[in-house]
Motif scaffolding. Structure first.
Motif, mmCIF file in Angstrom:
data_model
loop_
_atom_site.group_PDB
_atom_site.id
_atom_site.type_symbol
_atom_site.label_atom_id
_atom_site.label_comp_id
_atom_site.label_asym_id
_atom_site.label_seq_id
_atom_site.Cartn_x
_atom_site.Cartn_y
_atom_site.Cartn_z
ATOM 1 N N UNK A 47 -21.303 -49.516 -13.899
ATOM 2 C CA UNK A 47 -22.168 -48.454 -13.382
ATOM 3 C C UNK A 47 -22.456 -47.416 -14.457
ATOM 4 N N UNK A 48 -21.656 -47.418 -15.513
ATOM 5 C CA UNK A 48 -21.810 -46.410 -16.558
ATOM 6 C C UNK A 48 -21.161 -45.086 -16.189
ATOM 7 N N UNK A 49 -20.510 -45.032 -15.031
ATOM 8 C CA UNK A 49 -19.864 -43.805 -14.567
ATOM 9 C C UNK A 49 -18.404 -43.827 -15.003
ATOM 10 N N UNK A 50 -17.959 -42.716 -15.576
ATOM 11 C CA UNK A 50 -16.571 -42.588 -16.015
ATOM 12 C C UNK A 50 -15.986 -41.362 -15.326
ATOM 13 N N UNK A 51 -14.794 -41.508 -14.770
ATOM 14 C CA UNK A 51 -14.105 -40.402 -14.118
ATOM 15 C C UNK A 51 -12.679 -40.336 -14.649
ATOM 16 N N UNK A 52 -12.122 -39.132 -14.704
ATOM 17 C CA UNK A 52 -10.745 -38.944 -15.148
ATOM 18 C C UNK A 52 -9.822 -38.875 -13.937
ATOM 19 N N UNK A 53 -8.595 -39.303 -14.146
ATOM 20 C CA UNK A 53 -7.556 -39.179 -13.134
ATOM 21 C C UNK A 53 -7.016 -37.761 -13.222
ATOM 22 N N UNK A 54 -6.921 -37.055 -12.067
ATOM 23 C CA UNK A 54 -6.413 -35.681 -12.113
ATOM 24 C C UNK A 54 -4.890 -35.670 -12.105
ATOM 25 N N UNK A 55 -4.318 -34.472 -12.124
ATOM 26 C CA UNK A 55 -2.862 -34.336 -12.237
ATOM 27 C C UNK A 55 -2.108 -34.913 -11.037
ATOM 28 N N UNK A 56 -2.790 -35.125 -9.925
ATOM 29 C CA UNK A 56 -2.160 -35.730 -8.748
ATOM 30 C C UNK A 56 -2.461 -37.225 -8.633
ATOM 31 N N UNK A 57 -3.110 -37.792 -9.664
ATOM 32 C CA UNK A 57 -3.400 -39.225 -9.661
ATOM 33 C C UNK A 57 -4.660 -39.600 -8.902
ATOM 34 N N UNK A 58 -5.502 -38.633 -8.594
ATOM 35 C CA UNK A 58 -6.723 -38.894 -7.825
ATOM 36 C C UNK A 58 -7.907 -39.168 -8.742
ATOM 37 N N UNK A 59 -8.812 -40.011 -8.232
ATOM 38 C CA UNK A 59 -10.073 -40.296 -8.911
ATOM 39 C C UNK A 59 -11.176 -40.089 -7.878
ATOM 40 N N UNK A 60 -12.222 -39.379 -8.265
ATOM 41 C CA UNK A 60 -13.342 -39.144 -7.353
ATOM 42 C C UNK A 60 -14.338 -40.286 -7.479
ATOM 43 N N UNK A 61 -14.703 -40.870 -6.338
ATOM 44 C CA UNK A 61 -15.734 -41.901 -6.310
ATOM 45 C C UNK A 61 -17.065 -41.175 -6.076
ATOM 46 N N UNK A 62 -18.004 -41.290 -7.006
ATOM 47 C CA UNK A 62 -19.265 -40.552 -6.892
ATOM 48 C C UNK A 62 -20.008 -40.848 -5.586
ATOM 49 N N UNK A 63 -20.692 -39.831 -5.085
ATOM 50 C CA UNK A 63 -21.412 -39.922 -3.816
ATOM 51 C C UNK A 63 -22.427 -41.062 -3.816
ATOM 52 N N UNK A 64 -23.087 -41.301 -4.967
ATOM 53 C CA UNK A 64 -24.094 -42.369 -5.019
ATOM 54 C C UNK A 64 -23.455 -43.722 -4.713
ATOM 55 N N UNK A 65 -22.277 -43.959 -5.281
ATOM 56 C CA UNK A 65 -21.584 -45.222 -5.041
ATOM 57 C C UNK A 65 -21.107 -45.314 -3.595
ATOM 58 N N UNK A 66 -20.564 -44.207 -3.076
ATOM 59 C CA UNK A 66 -20.098 -44.225 -1.688
ATOM 60 C C UNK A 66 -21.244 -44.483 -0.722
#
Length: 84
Positions: A4-23
């Motif tokens: 998808x070309x989308x890159x997200x970082x894992x936050x300090x609690x281990x979470x990753x946000x799935x972009x709204x477009x993908x959802x």
């Protein structure tokens, strides 16, 4: 598998946000349960489906295999095995 070309970082609690477009494209709403699979160093997130619906998903993936490249076919085959 298609990037998808989308890159997200894992936050300090281990979470990753799935972009709204993908959802939106995948029909994933707030509070929808997701299943987590691991295959050969990959993490696969899939909207949770009770057992009866899994058969429908695997049939759909089998049909998709006929339309994609050989590399993607291998990935789909591994996903099908994980779902079963």
């Amino acid at each position: 598998m298609k990037s998808t070309g989308i890159v997200r970082k894992v936050d300090e609690l281990g979470r990753v946000v799935i972009p709204i477009e993908l959802r939106r494209n995948l029909g994933i709403a707030e509070r929808d349960p997701l299943e987590i699979y691991v295959a050969e160093g990959q993490i696969i997130l899939q909207k949770y489906q009770p057992n009866g619906e899994r058969e429908d998903v695997t049939k759909g993936l089998e049909k998709l295999k006929a339309l994609v490249s050989s590399t993607d076919k291998d990935v789909l085959e591994r996903a099908i095995k994980l779902i079963k």
